[in-house]
Enzyme design. Structure first.
Site, short mmCIF file in Angstrom:
data_model
loop_
_atom_site.label_atom_id
_atom_site.label_comp_id
_atom_site.label_asym_id
_atom_site.label_seq_id
_atom_site.Cartn_x
_atom_site.Cartn_y
_atom_site.Cartn_z
N ALA A 66 35.07 23.03 61.74
CA ALA A 66 33.96 23.41 62.56
C ALA A 66 34.71 21.65 64.04
O ALA A 66 34.98 20.79 63.48
CB ALA A 66 32.65 22.56 62.04
N GLY A 111 35.48 23.94 58.14
CA GLY A 111 35.45 25.34 58.40
C GLY A 111 36.35 26.56 58.21
O GLY A 111 36.65 27.55 57.84
N GLU A 114 36.89 27.07 54.80
CA GLU A 114 35.93 28.00 54.36
C GLU A 114 36.37 29.54 55.22
O GLU A 114 36.02 30.44 54.28
CB GLU A 114 35.20 27.32 55.09
CG GLU A 114 34.06 26.58 53.96
CD GLU A 114 33.23 25.84 55.25
OE1 GLU A 114 33.17 25.38 56.05
OE2 GLU A 114 31.87 25.89 54.07
N GLU A 134 32.95 17.67 54.88
CA GLU A 134 32.02 17.40 55.62
C GLU A 134 30.92 16.57 54.74
O GLU A 134 30.44 15.93 55.33
CB GLU A 134 31.12 18.73 55.13
CG GLU A 134 31.40 19.75 55.44
CD GLU A 134 32.88 20.70 55.20
OE1 GLU A 134 32.94 20.50 54.07
OE2 GLU A 134 32.85 21.99 55.48
#
Ligand code: CO8
Length: 260
Positions: A66, A111, A114, A134
């Site tokens: 992200a 992300g 993911e 994270e």
């Protein structure tokens, strides 16, 4: 469709989607996530697409996570909404009625890892690195990572990856069942496209229903999953491709599937 952060090309029945933010190692900001959602929803009924490859632009990253800078000043509510936006985009990709192959060409972090987890198959360059860092930022993986990773590699390996925040090489990921195949960087896209073309040559509705059976069955009691599998199997007997596939076998010729 006009996009700024993703690029789509199609070769025959195989699509190639490239995340295009090389200056930020293809990090996912709100615009990328919205464009991914719009794209996935727009192609979900496109019968011309029978397999999709997703990759990242540049030589360094698939997706480095992200967008950390975009998250700096988020309120708790904004952070939750951002997470939901990403989950919605990834759910749309996961639900596409054809195979989606992640061609991981570099960092697949947070992300990015993911996003790969929302795909059906992961092919990785030997230069790639996977990880869920994270916790090094005071966060947890919330683009589906705490849910999909344990389903993919089991609870114990998932806890190790999430709690340590460490990066893992492509071969380690293949050993834990996260990566299907490791290639040289040069061979990554050719190999991903070759597999996509093989899948695209099979009966599209059979692939769609097999994907549905595997993905929904994973969440069900085995008896319910088996029941659903039999129902989906039965549904295929009202398709022209089922008749074509069996006729071609009997007539000793290659089948020609039309997707109906
Ligand atoms: N977000 C924003 N920018 C990034 C990101 C990112 N995730 N990753 C790299 N960049 C930018 C860098 O800031 C840099 O920009 P600039 O040149 O303007 O400074 C450029 O990309 C190149 O990066 P580096 O110079 O750092 O390249 P290196 O080769 O030195 O390092 C790394 C590469 C190791 C990938 C390093 O960039 C890195 O560690 N990136 C961050 C990886 C990371 O922690 N990802 C997880 C992010 S968190 C996440 O995904 C959580 C999702 C769920 C929570 C959401 C709730 C709201």
């Amino acid at each position: 469709m006009k996009f700024e952060t993703i690029e789509y090309k199609q070769e025959g029945h195989v699509g190639v989607l490239t995340i295009q933010r090389p200056q930020a190692l293809n990090a996912l900001n709100a615009q990328v996530l919205e464009e991914l959602s719009t794209f996935a929803n727009a192609i979900s009924n496109n019968k011309e697409i029978r397999a999709l490859v997703i990759t990242g632009s540049g030589e360094k990253a698939f997706v480095a996570g992200a967008d950390i800078k975009a998250m700096a000043d988020m309120t708790p509510k904004e952070a939750e909404d951002f997470s939901t936006t990403a989950q919605t985009a990834f759910n749309s990709i996961e639900s596409l009625p054809f195979a989606v192959i992640a061609a991981v060409n570099g960092f697949a972090l947070g992300g990015g890892c993911e996003l790969a987890l929302a795909c059906d198959i992961i092919i990785a360059s030997e230069k790639s690195k996977f990880g869920l860092p994270e916790v090094t930022l005071g966060l947890l993986p919330s683009f589906g990572g705490t849910q999909r990773l344990s389903r993919a590699v089991g609870l114990f390996k998932a806890r190790e990856m999430v709690f340590s925040g460490e990066f893992y090489c492509a071969y380690d990921c293949m050993n834990m069942g996260l990566v299907n195949k490791v290639t040289t960087p040069d061979q990554l896209l050719p190999e991903a496209k070759k597999l996509a073309q093989t899948i695209a040559s099979r009966a599209p509705i059979a692939i769609a229903k097999a994907k549905q059976s595997i993905n929904t069955g994973f969440e069900l009691h085995i008896n319910d999953g088996l029941k659903r599998e039999a129902e989906l199997f039965g549904e295929l007997f009202s398709t022209q491709d089922q008749k074509e596939g069996i006729a071609a076998f009997i007539e000793k010729r290659q089948p020609s599937f039309i997707g109906s």
